[in-house]
Design a protein around this motif. Structure first.
Motif, PDB file in Angstrom:
ATOM      1  N   MET A  57     -66.299  -2.137  45.990  1.00 29.81           N
ATOM      2  CA  MET A  57     -65.930  -3.134  45.007  1.00 29.81           C
ATOM      3  C   MET A  57     -64.514  -3.627  45.302  1.00 29.81           C
ATOM      4  O   MET A  57     -63.747  -2.958  45.963  1.00 29.81           O
ATOM      5  CB  MET A  57     -66.028  -2.550  43.601  1.00 29.81           C
ATOM      6  CG  MET A  57     -67.444  -2.088  43.251  1.00 29.81           C
ATOM      7  SD  MET A  57     -68.711  -3.303  43.596  1.00 29.81           S
ATOM      8  CE  MET A  57     -68.596  -4.303  42.141  1.00 29.81           C
ATOM      9  N   PRO A  58     -64.175  -4.793  44.801  1.00 33.31           N
ATOM     10  CA  PRO A  58     -62.909  -5.419  45.179  1.00 33.31           C
ATOM     11  C   PRO A  58     -61.676  -4.696  44.629  1.00 33.31           C
ATOM     12  O   PRO A  58     -61.652  -4.274  43.483  1.00 33.31           O
ATOM     13  CB  PRO A  58     -63.012  -6.818  44.586  1.00 33.31           C
ATOM     14  CG  PRO A  58     -63.991  -6.699  43.481  1.00 33.31           C
ATOM     15  CD  PRO A  58     -64.953  -5.622  43.888  1.00 33.31           C
ATOM     16  N   GLU A  59     -60.701  -4.596  45.499  1.00 31.06           N
ATOM     17  CA  GLU A  59     -59.400  -4.077  45.084  1.00 31.06           C
ATOM     18  C   GLU A  59     -58.639  -5.225  44.427  1.00 31.06           C
ATOM     19  O   GLU A  59     -58.614  -6.334  44.955  1.00 31.06           O
ATOM     20  CB  GLU A  59     -58.630  -3.556  46.294  1.00 31.06           C
ATOM     21  CG  GLU A  59     -57.294  -2.962  45.921  1.00 31.06           C
ATOM     22  CD  GLU A  59     -56.597  -2.344  47.107  1.00 31.06           C
ATOM     23  OE1 GLU A  59     -56.583  -1.110  47.196  1.00 31.06           O
ATOM     24  OE2 GLU A  59     -56.088  -3.121  47.939  1.00 31.06           O
ATOM     25  N   PHE A  77     -59.022  -1.100  41.213  1.00 32.12           N
ATOM     26  CA  PHE A  77     -60.226  -1.769  41.684  1.00 32.12           C
ATOM     27  C   PHE A  77     -61.352  -1.679  40.656  1.00 32.12           C
ATOM     28  O   PHE A  77     -61.260  -0.955  39.677  1.00 32.12           O
ATOM     29  CB  PHE A  77     -60.686  -1.174  43.021  1.00 32.12           C
ATOM     30  CG  PHE A  77     -61.054   0.288  42.952  1.00 32.12           C
ATOM     31  CD1 PHE A  77     -62.377   0.678  42.800  1.00 32.12           C
ATOM     32  CD2 PHE A  77     -60.087   1.277  43.042  1.00 32.12           C
ATOM     33  CE1 PHE A  77     -62.726   2.020  42.744  1.00 32.12           C
ATOM     34  CE2 PHE A  77     -60.421   2.616  42.992  1.00 32.12           C
ATOM     35  CZ  PHE A  77     -61.741   2.988  42.833  1.00 32.12           C
ATOM     36  N   PHE A  78     -62.422  -2.437  40.927  1.00 29.90           N
ATOM     37  CA  PHE A  78     -63.644  -2.381  40.121  1.00 29.90           C
ATOM     38  C   PHE A  78     -64.653  -1.548  40.876  1.00 29.90           C
ATOM     39  O   PHE A  78     -64.663  -1.521  42.094  1.00 29.90           O
ATOM     40  CB  PHE A  78     -64.243  -3.771  39.909  1.00 29.90           C
ATOM     41  CG  PHE A  78     -63.289  -4.754  39.328  1.00 29.90           C
ATOM     42  CD1 PHE A  78     -62.656  -4.505  38.135  1.00 29.90           C
ATOM     43  CD2 PHE A  78     -63.016  -5.932  39.983  1.00 29.90           C
ATOM     44  CE1 PHE A  78     -61.772  -5.411  37.594  1.00 29.90           C
ATOM     45  CE2 PHE A  78     -62.137  -6.858  39.463  1.00 29.90           C
ATOM     46  CZ  PHE A  78     -61.514  -6.593  38.258  1.00 29.90           C
ATOM     47  N   TYR A  79     -65.560  -0.924  40.154  1.00 28.74           N
ATOM     48  CA  TYR A  79     -66.571  -0.088  40.795  1.00 28.74           C
ATOM     49  C   TYR A  79     -67.991  -0.487  40.429  1.00 28.74           C
ATOM     50  O   TYR A  79     -68.899  -0.280  41.190  1.00 28.74           O
ATOM     51  CB  TYR A  79     -66.322   1.382  40.452  1.00 28.74           C
ATOM     52  CG  TYR A  79     -67.085   2.340  41.305  1.00 28.74           C
ATOM     53  CD1 TYR A  79     -66.739   2.551  42.627  1.00 28.74           C
ATOM     54  CD2 TYR A  79     -68.169   3.033  40.790  1.00 28.74           C
ATOM     55  CE1 TYR A  79     -67.443   3.431  43.424  1.00 28.74           C
ATOM     56  CE2 TYR A  79     -68.878   3.921  41.570  1.00 28.74           C
ATOM     57  CZ  TYR A  79     -68.512   4.117  42.885  1.00 28.74           C
ATOM     58  OH  TYR A  79     -69.201   4.988  43.673  1.00 28.74           O
ATOM     59  N   SER A  80     -68.200  -1.014  39.266  1.00 26.68           N
ATOM     60  CA  SER A  80     -69.548  -1.427  38.862  1.00 26.68           C
ATOM     61  C   SER A  80     -69.459  -2.472  37.768  1.00 26.68           C
ATOM     62  O   SER A  80     -68.397  -2.740  37.228  1.00 26.68           O
ATOM     63  CB  SER A  80     -70.354  -0.229  38.377  1.00 26.68           C
ATOM     64  OG  SER A  80     -69.802   0.273  37.185  1.00 26.68           O
ATOM     65  N   VAL A  96     -61.120  -0.967  34.787  1.00 26.58           N
ATOM     66  CA  VAL A  96     -60.431  -0.867  36.074  1.00 26.58           C
ATOM     67  C   VAL A  96     -60.364   0.605  36.474  1.00 26.58           C
ATOM     68  O   VAL A  96     -60.109   1.473  35.643  1.00 26.58           O
ATOM     69  CB  VAL A  96     -59.019  -1.512  36.024  1.00 26.58           C
ATOM     70  CG1 VAL A  96     -58.100  -0.813  35.045  1.00 26.58           C
ATOM     71  CG2 VAL A  96     -58.398  -1.561  37.403  1.00 26.58           C
ATOM     72  N   HIS A  97     -60.666   0.855  37.730  1.00 24.93           N
ATOM     73  CA  HIS A  97     -60.535   2.188  38.310  1.00 24.93           C
ATOM     74  C   HIS A  97     -59.201   2.248  39.032  1.00 24.93           C
ATOM     75  O   HIS A  97     -58.756   1.246  39.597  1.00 24.93           O
ATOM     76  CB  HIS A  97     -61.658   2.454  39.317  1.00 24.93           C
ATOM     77  CG  HIS A  97     -63.006   2.517  38.697  1.00 24.93           C
ATOM     78  ND1 HIS A  97     -63.699   3.685  38.569  1.00 24.93           N
ATOM     79  CD2 HIS A  97     -63.788   1.557  38.158  1.00 24.93           C
ATOM     80  CE1 HIS A  97     -64.862   3.446  37.977  1.00 24.93           C
ATOM     81  NE2 HIS A  97     -64.941   2.154  37.726  1.00 24.93           N
ATOM     82  N   VAL A  98     -58.580   3.409  39.015  1.00 26.66           N
ATOM     83  CA  VAL A  98     -57.294   3.605  39.683  1.00 26.66           C
ATOM     84  C   VAL A  98     -57.409   4.885  40.490  1.00 26.66           C
ATOM     85  O   VAL A  98     -57.808   5.929  39.956  1.00 26.66           O
ATOM     86  CB  VAL A  98     -56.143   3.727  38.653  1.00 26.66           C
ATOM     87  CG1 VAL A  98     -54.815   3.880  39.356  1.00 26.66           C
ATOM     88  CG2 VAL A  98     -56.131   2.539  37.706  1.00 26.66           C
TER      89      VAL A  98
END
Length: 83
Positions: A7-9, A19-22, A28-30
């Motif tokens: 997924m895009p940073e 970034f995103f994961y799903s 937002v994921h870190v």
């Protein structure tokens, strides 16, 4: 704790990748410095959903980056998923 993701940073700060994961609700994921966290947009603010091995001082920096860049995160999420 390196994770594979496609997924895009959004950006990088302080050794952490945001970034995103799903395609969940906006979030937002870190990840970085052997730690990991997920923040969900609840109302007008991003709130911590989970965290693993992130120092309190780093968490404060991460939350500051997220708060300062909330509009960018939301915009990038919508650009990616609302096609």
């Amino acid at each position: 704790m390196a994770r594979y993701y496609v997924m895009p940073e959004i950006f990088r700060f302080f050794g952490y990748s945001f970034f995103f994961y799903s395609r969940e609700p906006i979030h937002v994921h870190v990840e970085g410095n052997d730690g990991y966290a997920v923040y969900d947009l609840l109302g007008e603010e991003f709130k911590l959903r989970e965290k693993h091995c992130i120092k309190v001082s780093d968490q404060k920096k991460i939350e500051s980056v997220i708060a300062d860049n909330k509009d960018i995160i939301i915009k990038r999420w919508k650009e990616h998923f609302d096609k």
